[in-house]
Design a protein around this motif. Structure first.
Motif, mmCIF file in Angstrom:
data_model
loop_
_atom_site.group_PDB
_atom_site.id
_atom_site.type_symbol
_atom_site.label_atom_id
_atom_site.label_comp_id
_atom_site.label_asym_id
_atom_site.label_seq_id
_atom_site.Cartn_x
_atom_site.Cartn_y
_atom_site.Cartn_z
ATOM 1 N N LEU A 167 7.568 15.412 -7.677
ATOM 2 C CA LEU A 167 7.422 15.670 -6.295
ATOM 3 C C LEU A 167 8.913 15.518 -5.428
ATOM 4 N N SER A 168 9.071 16.360 -4.557
ATOM 5 C CA SER A 168 10.195 16.188 -3.366
ATOM 6 C C SER A 168 9.816 15.292 -2.375
ATOM 7 N N THR A 169 10.737 14.602 -1.690
ATOM 8 C CA THR A 169 10.515 13.919 -0.614
ATOM 9 C C THR A 169 9.555 14.459 0.386
ATOM 10 N N THR A 170 9.994 15.735 0.612
ATOM 11 C CA THR A 170 9.164 16.412 1.609
ATOM 12 C C THR A 170 7.783 16.445 1.356
ATOM 13 N N GLY B 159 6.414 8.524 7.361
ATOM 14 C CA GLY B 159 7.363 9.076 7.992
ATOM 15 C C GLY B 159 8.497 9.437 6.851
ATOM 16 N N LEU B 160 9.364 10.248 7.059
ATOM 17 C CA LEU B 160 10.449 10.530 6.279
ATOM 18 C C LEU B 160 11.408 9.219 5.764
ATOM 19 N N GLY B 161 11.584 8.346 6.640
ATOM 20 C CA GLY B 161 12.280 7.229 6.361
ATOM 21 C C GLY B 161 11.680 6.092 5.790
ATOM 22 N N SER B 162 10.345 6.072 5.800
ATOM 23 C CA SER B 162 9.283 5.077 4.924
ATOM 24 C C SER B 162 9.505 5.713 3.549
ATOM 25 N N VAL B 163 9.285 6.920 3.344
ATOM 26 C CA VAL B 163 9.110 7.500 1.938
ATOM 27 C C VAL B 163 10.675 7.203 1.380
ATOM 28 N N GLY B 164 11.555 7.508 2.109
ATOM 29 C CA GLY B 164 12.907 7.717 1.582
ATOM 30 C C GLY B 164 13.245 5.954 1.078
ATOM 31 N N ARG B 165 12.800 5.127 1.784
ATOM 32 C CA ARG B 165 13.080 3.520 1.257
ATOM 33 C C ARG B 165 11.818 3.370 0.032
ATOM 34 N N ARG C 16 1.258 3.793 -3.180
ATOM 35 C CA ARG C 16 0.777 5.184 -3.172
ATOM 36 C C ARG C 16 1.789 6.360 -3.474
ATOM 37 N N VAL C 17 3.008 6.145 -3.177
ATOM 38 C CA VAL C 17 3.972 6.965 -3.419
ATOM 39 C C VAL C 17 4.056 6.812 -4.844
ATOM 40 N N LEU C 18 4.022 5.668 -5.521
ATOM 41 C CA LEU C 18 4.306 5.692 -7.017
ATOM 42 C C LEU C 18 3.090 6.388 -7.754
ATOM 43 N N ILE C 19 1.856 6.126 -7.191
ATOM 44 C CA ILE C 19 1.008 6.754 -7.780
ATOM 45 C C ILE C 19 0.860 8.457 -7.839
ATOM 46 N N LEU C 20 1.298 8.916 -6.688
ATOM 47 C CA LEU C 20 1.329 10.404 -6.516
ATOM 48 C C LEU C 20 2.613 11.044 -7.556
ATOM 49 N N LEU C 21 3.620 10.136 -7.986
ATOM 50 C CA LEU C 21 4.757 10.655 -8.936
ATOM 51 C C LEU C 21 4.119 10.864 -10.140
ATOM 52 N N ALA C 22 2.983 10.962 -10.480
ATOM 53 C CA ALA C 22 2.409 11.440 -11.883
ATOM 54 C C ALA C 22 2.705 13.041 -11.829
ATOM 55 N N THR C 23 2.764 13.488 -10.866
ATOM 56 C CA THR C 23 3.410 14.871 -10.922
ATOM 57 C C THR C 23 4.762 14.831 -10.092
ATOM 58 N N GLN D 175 0.776 -1.136 -0.127
ATOM 59 C CA GLN D 175 -0.060 -0.031 0.052
ATOM 60 C C GLN D 175 0.989 1.424 0.033
ATOM 61 N N GLY D 176 1.696 1.382 0.874
ATOM 62 C CA GLY D 176 2.822 2.676 0.833
ATOM 63 C C GLY D 176 3.483 2.962 -0.199
ATOM 64 N N ARG D 177 4.043 1.771 -0.693
ATOM 65 C CA ARG D 177 4.840 2.258 -2.002
ATOM 66 C C ARG D 177 4.265 2.377 -3.400
#
Length: 350
Positions: A271-274, A283-289, A262-269, A258-260
């Motif tokens: 985006l930065s890590t923040t 969390g920042l660590g989860s998004v970075g991984r 979601r990150v991939l879907i959002l990167l249609a635009t 789910q988390g990964r």
């Protein structure tokens, strides 16, 4: 030309803030307009517009007061409807709403006559006008905004991050020029608010607040007679607002988690890590991984933009996302930040 004179100290102390009341008022404007900017907004209108219209039909006095307060004829909001943000933190909705509810009736009459464009009809000159408007705002918050507030808040915070990044890279001109229609930094301490012929205002020494909202509308606000703060309410960048509504295909979630996913879907635009942290609530660590795994799999790529690193789909990542979507699902909106298209809105003090 309507512009504000702003000194260096006021600019330096300018802050991006979150306002549940501003978001709710913007949603009222969206419900009144009834036109969606993207598929997620269309789904929201489909879910809430019928009940909203039934509620107004059952209370014609409040409906007429709202029409006057929104300045349907004058394009000018009643000031008590849009009080400026208190200037610190993110106050609870009820705390902000109390400012509207406690408006003295005579002050409400004066504001309504300006937004209405003349003397109020006798039926609208009511001592309970502020209470009625506050009750309507509370209804919209409770039924249509609060259930989705955490997602909306993440979009708002992500937009503030993007604007702060622009400010660091290109100064106030870069951060302000596309914030709302007609607004741009003129230099020499002058901030054009819009292309109108309203008199200029010297706001040097006051607090300057920037308040993002997810619907495509905006306004400016201050409290007379001696304003100590000025608020500019503006629409979040269109790609961010649309990204906040994006759904994760079930097949993609099973594949990536789910988390990964979601990150991939959002990167249609891009985006930065923040921004991803703000949008996902992870969390920042989860998004970075997640970003490392997606980048290693060549589903995303990255590029530097000033001090930020932006992540975005590769052709392989786009093919994977689109390949796992249902045939009847709307395509994911893509776009760079910020979206340069102007937005027109029915607002006050434009």
């Amino acid at each position: 030309m309507g512009f504000w004179v702003v000194n260096a100290d006021t600019l330096a102390s300018g802050r991006f803030v979150v306002s549940a009341l501003a978001e709710t008022t913007a949603c009222v404007k969206l419900l009144e307009k009834g036109a969606a900017a993207h598929p997620g907004e269309r789904a929201w209108l489909d879910a809430h517009l019928p009940a909203y219209r039934r509620m107004l039909r059952s209370d014609p006095v409040t409906a007429a007061l709202l029409d006057a307060a929104l300045g349907t004829r004058t394009r000018w909001n009643a000031d008590f409807l849009t009080p400026p943000h208190p200037g610190a933190g993110s106050p609870p909705f009820q705390e902000e709403l109390d400012v509207v509810r406690r408006t003295p009736p005579e002050r409400a009459y004066a504001d309504l006559e300006v937004s209405y464009g003349g003397p109020l009809p006798a039926g609208l000159r009511r001592p309970d006008a502020p209470e009625r408007i506050a009750g309507l705002l509370e209804w919209v918050w409770t039924h249509a905004v609060e259930p989705d507030w955490e997602r909306r808040r993440r979009v708002i915070e992500a937009d503030a991050v993007a604007r702060a990044g622009q400010l660091g890279q290109g100064g106030w001109a870069a951060a302000l020029d596309d914030m709302r229609p007609g607004m741009r930094w003129l230099g020499d301490g002058r901030l054009q608010i819009d292309a109108s012929d309203f008199p200029s205002r010297d706001i040097s020494g006051a607090r300057l607040l920037f308040v993002p909202v997810t619907p495509r509308t905006g306004w400016v606000a201050w409290k007379e007679p001696d304003p100590d703060r000025y608020a500019i309410v503006y629409p979040c960048s269109a790609p961010l607002a649309g990204a906040g509504e994006a759904t994760v295909p079930e097949a993609l979630e099973r594949l990536l988690g789910q988390g990964r996913a979601r990150v991939l879907i959002l990167l249609a635009t891009p985006l930065s890590t923040t921004q991803l942290v703000a949008l996902t609530g992870q969390g920042l660590g989860s998004v970075g991984r997640h970003l490392r795994v997606l980048h290693d799999a060549r589903l995303i790529d990255r590029r530097r933009a000033g001090r930020s690193v932006l992540y975005y789909w590769t052709a392989t990542g786009e093919a994977l996302v689109e390949g796992t979507r249902r045939p009847d699902a709307p395509a994911v909106a893509t776009g760079a930040l910020p979206d340069p298209r102007p937005w027109r809105s029915r607002t006050t003090r434009r």
